[in-house]
Design a protein around this motif. Structure first.
Motif, PDB file in Angstrom:
ATOM      1  N   TYR A   1      -6.259  35.922 -42.181  1.00 56.93           N
ATOM      2  CA  TYR A   1      -5.762  35.496 -42.168  1.00 56.93           C
ATOM      3  C   TYR A   1      -4.373  36.163 -42.488  1.00 56.93           C
ATOM      4  O   TYR A   1      -3.682  36.906 -42.342  1.00 56.93           O
ATOM      5  CB  TYR A   1      -4.974  33.829 -43.214  1.00 56.93           C
ATOM      6  CG  TYR A   1      -3.180  33.243 -43.181  1.00 56.93           C
ATOM      7  CD1 TYR A   1      -2.556  33.037 -42.380  1.00 56.93           C
ATOM      8  CD2 TYR A   1      -2.655  34.387 -44.188  1.00 56.93           C
ATOM      9  CE1 TYR A   1      -1.639  32.780 -41.847  1.00 56.93           C
ATOM     10  CE2 TYR A   1      -1.481  33.666 -44.289  1.00 56.93           C
ATOM     11  CZ  TYR A   1      -0.555  33.267 -43.531  1.00 56.93           C
ATOM     12  OH  TYR A   1       0.218  32.868 -43.532  1.00 56.93           O
TER      13      TYR A   1
ATOM     14  N   ALA B   1      -1.427  38.522 -40.867  1.00 54.25           N
ATOM     15  CA  ALA B   1      -0.423  38.551 -40.853  1.00 54.25           C
ATOM     16  C   ALA B   1       0.416  40.143 -41.780  1.00 54.25           C
ATOM     17  O   ALA B   1       1.312  39.929 -41.741  1.00 54.25           O
ATOM     18  CB  ALA B   1      -0.141  37.312 -42.891  1.00 54.25           C
TER      19      ALA B   1
ATOM     20  N   ALA C   1       5.533  36.653 -37.285  1.00 54.50           N
ATOM     21  CA  ALA C   1       4.024  35.358 -36.876  1.00 54.50           C
ATOM     22  C   ALA C   1       3.549  34.590 -38.294  1.00 54.50           C
ATOM     23  O   ALA C   1       3.223  33.528 -37.731  1.00 54.50           O
ATOM     24  CB  ALA C   1       3.364  35.743 -35.974  1.00 54.50           C
ATOM     25  N   ALA C   2       3.575  35.292 -39.171  1.00 50.62           N
ATOM     26  CA  ALA C   2       2.168  34.969 -40.302  1.00 50.62           C
ATOM     27  C   ALA C   2       3.344  33.083 -40.395  1.00 50.62           C
ATOM     28  O   ALA C   2       2.372  31.990 -40.818  1.00 50.62           O
ATOM     29  CB  ALA C   2       2.770  34.906 -41.375  1.00 50.62           C
TER      30      ALA C   2
ATOM     31  N   GLY D   1       4.955  30.753 -39.415  1.00 51.18           N
ATOM     32  CA  GLY D   1       4.453  29.201 -38.837  1.00 51.18           C
ATOM     33  C   GLY D   1       3.200  29.228 -38.753  1.00 51.18           C
ATOM     34  O   GLY D   1       2.320  28.016 -38.286  1.00 51.18           O
ATOM     35  N   GLN D   2       1.780  30.316 -39.010  1.00 50.03           N
ATOM     36  CA  GLN D   2       0.130  29.799 -39.113  1.00 50.03           C
ATOM     37  C   GLN D   2      -0.175  29.991 -40.409  1.00 50.03           C
ATOM     38  O   GLN D   2      -1.411  28.591 -40.893  1.00 50.03           O
ATOM     39  CB  GLN D   2      -0.391  31.111 -38.351  1.00 50.03           C
ATOM     40  CG  GLN D   2      -0.061  31.763 -36.886  1.00 50.03           C
ATOM     41  CD  GLN D   2       0.413  30.470 -35.855  1.00 50.03           C
ATOM     42  OE1 GLN D   2      -0.739  30.304 -35.893  1.00 50.03           O
ATOM     43  NE2 GLN D   2       0.817  30.564 -35.462  1.00 50.03           N
ATOM     44  N   THR D   3       0.898  29.122 -41.264  1.00 45.72           N
ATOM     45  CA  THR D   3       0.266  28.722 -42.807  1.00 45.72           C
ATOM     46  C   THR D   3      -0.363  27.403 -42.291  1.00 45.72           C
ATOM     47  O   THR D   3      -1.290  27.019 -43.328  1.00 45.72           O
ATOM     48  CB  THR D   3       1.239  28.625 -43.837  1.00 45.72           C
ATOM     49  OG1 THR D   3       2.852  28.389 -42.995  1.00 45.72           O
ATOM     50  CG2 THR D   3       1.396  29.515 -44.891  1.00 45.72           C
TER      51      THR D   3
ATOM     52  N   MET E   1      -2.107  26.110 -40.148  1.00 46.75           N
ATOM     53  CA  MET E   1      -3.611  26.849 -39.950  1.00 46.75           C
ATOM     54  C   MET E   1      -4.348  26.878 -41.156  1.00 46.75           C
ATOM     55  O   MET E   1      -5.549  26.970 -40.939  1.00 46.75           O
ATOM     56  CB  MET E   1      -3.385  27.369 -38.373  1.00 46.75           C
ATOM     57  CG  MET E   1      -2.738  27.186 -37.090  1.00 46.75           C
ATOM     58  SD  MET E   1      -3.200  25.183 -36.486  1.00 46.75           S
ATOM     59  CE  MET E   1      -5.102  25.980 -36.361  1.00 46.75           C
ATOM     60  N   LEU E   2      -3.651  27.322 -41.635  1.00 46.53           N
ATOM     61  CA  LEU E   2      -4.736  28.577 -42.558  1.00 46.53           C
ATOM     62  C   LEU E   2      -4.986  27.097 -43.722  1.00 46.53           C
ATOM     63  O   LEU E   2      -5.725  27.213 -43.614  1.00 46.53           O
ATOM     64  CB  LEU E   2      -3.738  29.400 -43.910  1.00 46.53           C
ATOM     65  CG  LEU E   2      -4.562  30.224 -44.972  1.00 46.53           C
ATOM     66  CD1 LEU E   2      -5.192  30.638 -44.347  1.00 46.53           C
ATOM     67  CD2 LEU E   2      -2.976  30.234 -45.722  1.00 46.53           C
TER      68      LEU E   2
ATOM     69  N   ASP F   1       6.141  20.211 -36.695  1.00 47.85           N
ATOM     70  CA  ASP F   1       5.586  21.175 -36.499  1.00 47.85           C
ATOM     71  C   ASP F   1       4.287  21.270 -35.475  1.00 47.85           C
ATOM     72  O   ASP F   1       4.350  21.643 -34.485  1.00 47.85           O
ATOM     73  CB  ASP F   1       5.226  22.300 -37.470  1.00 47.85           C
ATOM     74  CG  ASP F   1       6.363  23.043 -37.459  1.00 47.85           C
ATOM     75  OD1 ASP F   1       7.429  22.730 -36.849  1.00 47.85           O
ATOM     76  OD2 ASP F   1       6.447  23.628 -39.001  1.00 47.85           O
TER      77      ASP F   1
END
Lengths: 175, 78, 247
Positions: free
Chosen positions: B35, B39, B45-46, B48-50, B52-53, C80
Motif C-alpha cells: 500500500y 501510495a 489515489a491513496a 481512496g484505498q485506505t 482496502m488497506l 463508499d
C-alpha cells in the motif's frame, strides 16, 4: 491450571457455554436499545443539523456572492458618479470660460467702439481745426495779396484774388 | 519441576503456534508495504484505498488471530 | 507451577462472567458484569450521540462535532463501499459500529470487563450480519443471488471448483468476522495482563514491563478503534455483496 477445583473457571471463560444465554440476553437488549436511541433520536437529529449546516453554508456563500456583486455595482455607480461630476465640472468651467470670454469680447468691442468714436471725433476736430486754419490762411493770404497788390500799385478785385488764393491753396493742399 | 509429558507437549504446541503469528506479521507487512509503495507512486489515489488497506490487513491478521486462538485453546481448554 | 516462579499471571481471569450481586449461578437473566459493561456502553453511546447533539448548534461544540464526525465517518464508509442504496441500512451499521467502538474502548479501562472479547458476543454480531445479509441477498435478487458463487468471468471448467471455494469462503465469513474481533480483544488484554504480572514480580526492574505496558496500552487503543472500523467495513462489504452480487 486445569488442576484448580472449580472446573468452569479454569479454562477460557469465552468457552464457558453456561454463560452464553446470559451474555446473549443482555447483548440483545443493549443492541436494541442502542438501535432505538440511534434511529429514533440521534441519527435524525444529527442528520438535520448537518443538513441545516450545509444549507446555511450554501446560503451564506450565495449571500456573500450577492453582496460581492452588489459591492461591484456600487463601485461602478460610484465611478460613474465621479465621471459625471467630473464632466459636469468641466462643462461648468467651459461655460464660465465662454461667458467670461463673451463678456470680455463685449467689453473689448465697447472699448474699441468708444476708442473709434473718440478717434473719429478727434479726427473731425482736427479736420475742423485744419479747415479753420486753412480758412484763416486763405484770409491772411487774401489780405496779404490785396495788400501786396495795392502796394505794387495794381488793383484787383476781391473775386480774382479769392480765386487765385483758392487755386494756390488747393494746389498746396494737394502737394 | 512437576508436570507430565502431556503438559510438556501442550506447551511445546502452544509455542509452535507462535509461528502462525509470524505468518500473519509477514502478511500484514506485505499489505501495508505494498500500500505504501503504491501510495508513494500515486499519492492522489491513496486516500481512496485506505479502506482496502484495512480490509487487507484485517484478512491477513485474522489468520494470525486464528493461530493465537489455537494457542489459547491448547493452553486453557485442552 | 506459577507459584514456584514467584508471580501469578492469570491472563484469562479478567474475562470471567460473574454475577454482579453475589451468588454463583449465572442464569440467562442474572445481572452480571456483562450487564454492567453493556449498560455502560449504551450509556456512552447515548451520551455521545444524544446528549452531545442536544444543542443542535449550527457551530458545534466539541462533543457535538465528535458525534457528527462519527456520523459522517460511518455514513461516508457505507456510501463508499456499498453505494447510494446501502445508505438505507445506515442505522443498523451505525449501531454495530458505535456498539463495538464503545465496548472496545470501555474494555480498556483498568478492571473493566471487555464484552467484545467474548466469542458469544462477537459471534452473535457476526451471525446476525451474516444471516441478515444472506436473507437480504435472496430477498432482493431471488435465486440469482446464487450467481455470486458462479463466476462467469472464469473458464467453464474452473467454475465448479471456484464455486466451491467461493461457497466455503462465504460460510467462513462469520467465523473470521467474529473471531477476528474477539481474538484481537482477548489477545490484547491478555498481553496487557501478562505485562502487568511481570511488573508485579520484578521489583525495581519493573519499569521495563511498565514501559512496555504503556506502549501496549496505546497500541490497544489503536486496535480497539481499528477493529471497530474493520468489523464495520467488512459488514459493509458483505452488505455490498448482497446488494450487488454480480461483480
Amino acid at each position: 491450571m486445569e488442576t484448580e477445583p472449580n472446573g468452569a473457571e479454569t479454562g477460557m471463560p469465552q468457552l464457558d457455554f453456561a454463560t452464553f444465554p446470559n451474555q446473549l440476553f443482555w447483548l440483545v437488549i443493549a443492541l436494541v436499545v442502542i438501535y432505538l436511541i440511534l434511529s429514533r433520536v440521534a441519527l435524525p437529529r444529527i442528520g438535520t443539523v448537518l443538513a441545516e449546516r450545509s444549507g446555511t453554508i450554501t446560503n451564506d456563500l450565495a449571500a456573500a456572492e450577492e453582496l460581492k456583486t452588489k459591492a461591484a455595482e456600487a463601485e461602478k455607480a460610484y465611478e460613474q458618479a465621479l465621471a459625471d461630476a467630473r464632466a459636469e465640472a468641466n462643462k461648468i468651467i467651459d461655460r464660465a470660460k465662454a461667458e467670461m470670454r463673451a463678456e470680455l469680447d463685449v467689453a473689448i468691442a465697447k472699448a474699441d467702439s468708444e476708442i473709434a468714436a473718440k478717434q473719429e471725433e478727434s479726427e473731425k476736430r482736427i479736420a475742423e481745426i485744419r479747415a479753420s486754419a486753412q480758412d484763416t490762411v486763405q484770409e491772411v493770404a487774401r489780405d496779404t495779396t490785396a495788400a501786396v497788390l495795392s502796394a505794387m500799385g495794381s488793383e484787383a478785385d476781391s473775386a480774382t484774388i479769392d480765386a487765385a488764393v483758392k487755386a494756390r491753396a488747393s494746389r498746396g493742399d494737394a502737394a | 519441576m512437576e508436570g507430565d509429558i502431556a503438559e510438556m507437549g501442550k506447551f511445546i504446541g502452544v509455542g509452535l503456534t507462535a509461528f502462525g503469528m509470524g505468518g500473519a506479521a509477514i502478511g500484514v507487512g506485505t499489505v501495508a508495504g505494498n500500500y505504501l509503495s503504491g501510495a508513494l507512486r500515486n499519492p492522489s489515489a491513496a486516500p481512496g484505498q485506505t479502506a482496502m488497506l484495512f480490509i487487507g490487513i484485517a484478512f491477513a491478521e485474522a489468520l494470525g488471530i486464528f493461530s493465537f486462538l489455537v494457542a489459547l485453546l491448547l493452553m486453557f481448554a485442552v | 507451577m506459577a507459584e514456584e516462579i514467584g508471580f501469578v499471571i492469570e491472563p484469562m481471569e479478567q474475562f470471567e462472567v460473574t454475577p454482579l450481586f453475589g451468588g454463583e449461578a449465572v442464569h440467562w437473566y442474572t445481572p452480571t458484569n456483562v450487564t454492567l459493561w453493556l449498560a455502560l456502553t449504551v450509556l456512552s453511546v447515548a451520551l455521545l450521540m444524544v446528549a452531545a447533539s442536544r444543542g443542535r448548534a449550527l457551530v458545534p461544540s466539541r462533543v457535538q462535532s465528535m458525534a457528527e464526525l462519527t456520523y459522517g465517518f460511518v455514513h461516508q464508509m457505507i456510501e463508499d463501499v456499498t453505494g447510494k442504496d446501502g445508505v438505507r441500512y445506515f442505522p443498523y451499521i451505525m449501531t454495530i459500529f458505535v456498539f463495538i467502538l464503545f465496548a472496545n474502548l470501555l474494555g480498556l479501562i483498568p478492571w473493566a470487563f471487555t464484552t467484545t472479547s467474548h466469542i458469544a458476543v462477537t459471534a452473535f454480531l457476526a451471525l446476525a450480519v451474516f444471516l441478515t445479509v444472506t436473507a437480504l441477498g435472496f430477498v432482493l435478487h431471488g435465486l440469482s443471488f446464487l450467481k455470486m458463487f458462479w463466476i462467469e468471468a472464469a473458464p467453464l471448467a474452473l467454475r465448479p471448483a471456484l464455486a466451491i471455494i467461493e461457497l466455503i469462503s462465504y460460510f467462513v465469513r462469520p467465523v473470521s468476522h467474529s473471531i477476528r474481533l474477539a481474538g484481537n480483544m482477548m489477545a490484547g488484554h491478555a498481553v496487557l495482563k501478562v505485562f502487568a504480572g511481570f511488573a508485579g514480580a520484578l521489583g525495581v526492574a519493573s519499569v521495563v514491563p511498565i514501559a512496555g505496558l504503556v506502549a501496549m496500552y496505546a497500541f490497544e487503543l489503536l486496535v480497539a478503534v481499528i477493529q471497530a472500523y474493520v468489523f464495520t467495513i467488512l459488514t459493509c462489504v458483505y452488505l455490498k455483496d448482497a446488494l450487488h452480487p454480480h461483480h
